[in-house]
Design an enzyme around this catalytic site. Structure first.
Site, mmCIF file in Angstrom:
data_model
loop_
_atom_site.group_PDB
_atom_site.id
_atom_site.type_symbol
_atom_site.label_atom_id
_atom_site.label_comp_id
_atom_site.label_asym_id
_atom_site.label_seq_id
_atom_site.Cartn_x
_atom_site.Cartn_y
_atom_site.Cartn_z
ATOM 1 N NE ARG A 45 77.429 38.424 64.655
ATOM 2 C CZ ARG A 45 77.206 38.372 65.961
ATOM 3 N NH1 ARG A 45 76.472 39.312 66.535
ATOM 4 N NH2 ARG A 45 77.702 37.396 66.681
ATOM 5 N NE ARG A 60 72.816 48.002 65.168
ATOM 6 C CZ ARG A 60 72.066 47.171 65.878
ATOM 7 N NH1 ARG A 60 71.883 45.926 65.460
ATOM 8 N NH2 ARG A 60 71.482 47.573 66.988
ATOM 9 C CD GLU A 98 74.493 41.409 72.993
ATOM 10 O OE1 GLU A 98 75.247 40.533 72.533
ATOM 11 O OE2 GLU A 98 73.402 41.727 72.489
ATOM 12 C CB SER A 102 75.182 36.840 74.352
ATOM 13 O OG SER A 102 74.428 37.999 74.143
ATOM 14 N NE ARG A 130 78.164 46.115 70.148
ATOM 15 C CZ ARG A 130 76.876 45.826 69.989
ATOM 16 N NH1 ARG A 130 76.097 45.670 71.060
ATOM 17 N NH2 ARG A 130 76.361 45.661 68.786
#
Length: 422
Positions: free
Chosen positions: A258, A273, A345, A348, A385
């Protein structure tokens, strides 16, 4: 892509969904107008073509006096048919392009609002009260010889890293544990390609508003995936699945990429991140009328993993304005990060209904043998993460980290001990 017939029948549903997402509901009237004009153009084309065929049959039977007039009419009709067909095609392309830009219908019951308007459904576990000053995951990772940010930046730039020693073992153990849990629940394990064609990336809805997050290789016209959801969604593209085999459940392990565009200054420390990470992702094809219950099951399997890792976390219902374009409903699980004093988070899970399958033409046959579009769902089961939450929540005063009991067989040790820095 949304169902055009459903739009005609219930346009107010899309209007409400657009407003829930904070997007313009004027697109509804634009779509209905394009649809009406395209259908009118198709009717005109079919009427003219029928007349053209009739005139063509009449020419051979006509008298010499009539033949000249019929030939002239046939020539005129040929031009009109061509023009009508071109107009119908043009309107069809414009309609399809507009439809592709419209996000999925938000499921009834999802919270209204934007990124900060989620609803907390449940909090599980109690954040730990430390009797010492806790270290953040990067300091712990460096003490353990598990994370090397400095050399990651040297080799690849900002937001890259090396997982070294027990860091590599921790990630491999975590992802293997997730894979084995999924297989035990009937998922088929997959290691998919991480480079995909434009039609696959577009079909899953990742080339819309968030296209700037995606890495593209222009020379090859391929995209690096940000989740194995993309290749797993494309796996059955253009196919009709056996209805009695549904649900088809896959568990994919892949590296993910990403660009993190627009995140300048956010989470610059550590591995929260980053541009590259590994993830184990659940992906399901099922009957549309079973998608809602399947979504609950995916959330349950995510919670099972978090419970095994003895992490305090909360479950949140994401607001309509913060949903990705493909998702009709999304639940996140957020783990407590002690040094940040907040939940972040980790997972998801999204119900994408038949939105992706319409774009990728993935169907099954109903009880009457008629092809119907399948529903697709996805959910994170483990990712890089998670190391952040594991290190911070299970640290000890001397910088060591206790490995959660369920994870120990996969990591090969009970405690991660500090090492001399190399």
């Amino acid at each position: 892509m949304i169902d055009l017939r459903a739009l005609r029948d219930e346009p107010d549903r899309l209007r409400a969904s657009q407003r829930a997402r904070g997007e313009d509901d004027a697109v509804v009237d634009r779509l209905l107008g394009l649809d009406s004009r395209r259908r009118a153009a198709l009717t005109r084309f079919e009427t003219l073509r029928a007349e053209q065929k009739s005139v063509g049959k009449s020419v051979s039977k006509a008298s010499p006096e009539e033949r000249e007039e019929l030939l002239t009419r046939a020539k005129t009709l040929a031009a009109e048919v061509k023009e009508a067909e071109a107009e119908a095609d043009r309107l069809g392309e414009e309609l399809d392009a507009t439809l592709k830009d419209v996000a999925n219908l938000v499921e009834e019951g999802a919270p209204e609002g934007g990124v900060d308007d989620f609803t907390v459904l449940e909090e599980i576990g109690t954040p730990r009260a430390f009797d010492f000053s806790p270290r953040d995951h990067l300091e712990l990772g460096e003490m353990l010889g598990a994370i090397d940010i400095e050399r990651g930046a040297k080799v690849s730039g900002a937001r890259f890293y090396f997982l070294t020693g027990v860091g590599a073992m921790l990630e491999l153990g975590l992802l293997n544990m997730a894979m084995q849990q999924a297989v035990a629940h009937g998922f088929t394990p997959m290691i998919p390609p991480v480079l995909v064609k434009p039609e696959t990336m577009e079909g899953t809805g990742f080339l819309g508003a968030h296209a700037d997050e995606v890495y593209r290789l222009p020379a090859d016209d391929l995209y690096l995936v940000g989740t194995s959801e993309v290749p797993l969604a494309g796996y059955h593209a253009g196919e009709i699945l056996p209805a009695d085999a549904l649900p088809n459940r896959y568990i994919g392990w892949s590296s993910c990429f990403r660009r993190e565009a627009g995140s300048y200054g956010k989470d610059t420390r550590g591995i929260i991140r980053v541009h590259q990470f590994n993830k184990v992702e659940m992906f399901v094809y099922t009957h549309p009328d079973q998608a809602h219950e399947e979504h609950k099951r995916l959330l349950g399997w995510e919670r099972e993993m978090l419970d095994k890792l003895e992490l305090p976390y909360r479950v949140v219902d994401i607001a309509g304005g913060d949903l990705g374009s493909s998702a009709a409903r999304k639940f996140d699980c957020e783990a407590w990060i002690p040094t940040q004093g907040r939940y972040r988070e980790l997972t998801s899970t999204s119900n994408c209904t038949d939105y992706q399958s319409r774009r990728l033409n993935i169907r099954y046959r109903d009880a009457d043998g008629k092809p119907r579009f399948a529903a697709t769902l996805n959910g994170t089961l483990a990712t890089t993460r998670w190391i952040v939450a594991i290190l911070e929540n299970h640290q000890q005063a001397d910088g060591s980290v206790v490995v959660p009991e369920a994870l120990r067989p996969f990591v090969g040790r009970d405690v991660l001990e500090p090492v001399a820095k190399k």
